[in-house]
Design a protein around this motif. Structure first.
Motif, PDB file in Angstrom:
ATOM      1  N   VAL A  80      31.773  47.983  42.391  1.00 28.10           N
ATOM      2  CA  VAL A  80      31.226  46.579  42.469  1.00 28.10           C
ATOM      3  C   VAL A  80      30.249  46.311  43.521  1.00 28.10           C
ATOM      4  CG1 VAL A  80      32.143  44.074  42.364  1.00 28.10           C
ATOM      5  CG2 VAL A  80      33.358  45.705  41.132  1.00 28.10           C
TER       6      VAL A  80
ATOM      7  N   ASN B  56      29.480  37.670  33.387  1.00 26.49           N
ATOM      8  CA  ASN B  56      30.470  37.413  34.684  1.00 26.49           C
ATOM      9  C   ASN B  56      30.958  38.849  35.384  1.00 26.49           C
ATOM     10  OD1 ASN B  56      32.140  36.498  36.699  1.00 26.49           O
ATOM     11  ND2 ASN B  56      32.715  35.017  35.618  1.00 26.49           N
ATOM     12  N   THR B  57      30.296  39.283  36.345  1.00 30.33           N
ATOM     13  CA  THR B  57      30.623  40.470  37.008  1.00 30.33           C
ATOM     14  C   THR B  57      32.148  40.422  37.703  1.00 30.33           C
ATOM     15  OG1 THR B  57      28.514  40.998  37.838  1.00 30.33           O
ATOM     16  CG2 THR B  57      30.209  42.447  38.866  1.00 30.33           C
ATOM     17  N   TRP B  58      32.464  39.531  38.296  1.00 30.24           N
ATOM     18  CA  TRP B  58      33.776  39.116  38.652  1.00 30.24           C
ATOM     19  C   TRP B  58      34.944  39.328  37.555  1.00 30.24           C
ATOM     20  CZ3 TRP B  58      33.926  40.991  43.320  1.00 30.24           C
ATOM     21  CH2 TRP B  58      32.714  40.619  44.210  1.00 30.24           C
TER      22      TRP B  58
END
Lengths: 171, 189
Positions: A80, B56-58
Motif C-alpha cells: 500500500v 477506495n484504496t483504504w
C-alpha cells in the motif's frame, strides 16, 4: 556340563510324531528365527524412524501460521505504501511483485501445497499455463490499437475521448 | 456410514480433498481469464488509470487484512481438527465466517458510495470489470461462508472433521484471488 542346543540335537533322532517340536528345537532354525525377528524389529524401528522423520519434516513444512500471517500483514503495508511514491517501477514491484509473494506464502503455508502430492501442484500450474496461453493469443489484439494492416478505430476514439474527459475533470 | 470421499484415496489423496483441488484448478481458469482480460485492457487503455483513481484504496487494503486474518483462523481451525478438537475448530470457522461478513459489509458500503457517485456497471469498461471481478469474488466469499457454516455445525459435535481442511482450502484460494484483485483494481492508478 551345561546343556547346549547341539547336545539336544545329538541326543538322538526324535520320533516322527515329535517332528514339529524337534523343528522348534532346531538351532539353525532358531538362529534363522532370531534373525527374522531381529530383521523385523530393525524394519519396524526404521519405519518408526521414517515416520518420525516425516512428522518432523511436516512440522517444519507447517510454519507457525501466526508468523506467516504477520509477514503477510507486513507485506500488505509495503504494497500500500510503496505505490504512494508514484514511481512506476516501484509500484509494479511493491504492488504486483508483493502480490505474487503473498500468494506464494498463502499457497505454501495455508493451502499446504508444499506437503501435498506433487501432481496437485502440476495440475494447478497447467491451469495457470492455460491462462497464459489465452492471454498470449488475445493480448496483441487488445493491448495495441494499431497493427501493420489494421487499426482499431473504436478503441482509439474511446481512449482519446476518455483522456480528454479526464483532463477536463482535472484527473 | 462415512461418505466415500472420506474413506477412499485411490490417487494417494482422499477423494474429497482431490475434489477441492479440482475445483480450485477450474477456478484458476475462471478468475485467471477474467484478470488476464482486465490486464490486457488496462495496458491498452490508459484512461483506466483515471477511472481506478475513484476506487477506495483504504477500503481495499482493510478488506485484504480481513481476508488474510480469516485465512489464519481457517488454518487454526484445520490445526484444531487435526488434533480432534471439533468445538475449537468450529469456533475458528465461525471466526472465519465473521471475517467474510465484515468483508462483505465493507464492500457494500464501498459499492454504495461508488454507485451514488455515478460509477455503475454500465459506466465504462473499467467499472464493468470492477463490478464483475469484485462481484464474482464476493459470490465466492458468500458460498464459502455458507459451506463453512455447515461444516462448523458438524465440527461442534466432532463429526466430519476432515471437512474443516477442505472448506479451509477453498477459503485460502478465495483469499489468493483477492490478493491479486487488490493491486489490480485499487493500486494500479
Amino acid at each position: 556340563m551345561t546343556s547346549s542346543p547341539n547336545e539336544t540335537h545329538e541326543a538322538g533322532p526324535p520320533a516322527s510324531g515329535d517332528e514339529p517340536r524337534a523343528r522348534e528345537a532346531d538351532p539353525a532354525e532358531h538362529a534363522q528365527a532370531a534373525e527374522h525377528a531381529q530383521a523385523a524389529e530393525h524394519a519396524q524401528a526404521a519405519e518408526h524412524a521414517q515416520a518420525a522423520e516425516h512428522a518432523h519434516a511436516a512440522e517444519h513444512a507447517h510454519a507457525n501460521p501466526v508468523r506467516v500471517w504477520a509477514i503477510l500483514c507486513a507485506l500488505l503495508v509495503v504494497s500500500v505504501v510503496g505505490p504512494m511514491a508514484e514511481i512506476r517501477l516501484l509500484t509494479l514491484i511493491t504492488a504486483f511483485g508483493i502480490a505474487g509473494v503473498k500468494a506464494y506464502l498463502v499457497a505454501k503455508h495455508f493451502l499446504r501445497l508444499g506437503v501435498e502430492r506433487r501432481y496437485v501442484a502440476y495440475a494447478l500450474v497447467v491451469s495457470v499455463a492455460f491462462m497464459v496461453l489465452f492471454f498470449a493469443g488475445t493480448a496483441p489484439d487488445v493491448m495495441e490499437h494499431r497493427g501493420r494492416l489494421w487499426t482499431n478505430h473504436a478503441a482509439q476514439k474511446e481512449v482519446e475521448r476518455a483522456l480528454k474527459e479526464a483532463a477536463r475533470d482535472g484527473h | 456410514m462415512k461418505p466415500i470421499a472420506t474413506t477412499r484415496s485411490a490417487t494417494g489423496i482422499p477423494t474429497g480433498r482431490l475434489a477441492v483441488w479440482w475445483l480450485i484448478a477450474s477456478e484458476i481458469v475462471i478468475f485467471g481469464g477474467l484478470l488476464a482480460s482486465y490486464v490486457m485492457h488496462r495496458i491498452g487503455h490508459a484512461e483506466f488509470g483515471d477511472y481506478a483513481a475513484h476506487t477506495n484504496t483504504w477500503a481495499g487494503a482493510f478488506n485484504t487484512l480481513v481476508l488474510l486474518t480469516s485465512s489464519l483462523s481457517a488454518v487454526l481451525a484445520h490445526e484444531a481438527a487435526e488434533k480432534g478438537q471439533g468445538p475449537r475448530a468450529a469456533r475458528m470457522l465461525l471466526f472465519t465466517i465473521l471475517g467474510g461478513a465484515v468483508f462483505l459489509i465493507v464492500k457494500s458500503f464501498e459499492w454504495t458510495a461508488e454507485i451514488r457517485a455515478g460509477y455503475t456497471l454500465a459506466t465504462n469498461m473499467f467499472w464493468s470489470f470492477y463490478y464483475t471481478a469484485a462481484g464474482l469474488h464476493a459470490l465466492h466469499v458468500i458460498a464459502g461462508m455458507v459451506a463453512m457454516a455447515f461444516v462448523a455445525r458438524d465440527a461442534f459435535s466432532n463429526r466430519e472433521l476432515q471437512r474443516v481442511e477442505l472448506v479451509g482450502n477453498y477459503w485460502h484460494f478465495v483469499d489468493i484471488v483477492w490478493i491479486f484483485l487488490f493491486p489490480l483494481l485499487y493500486i494500479a492508478k
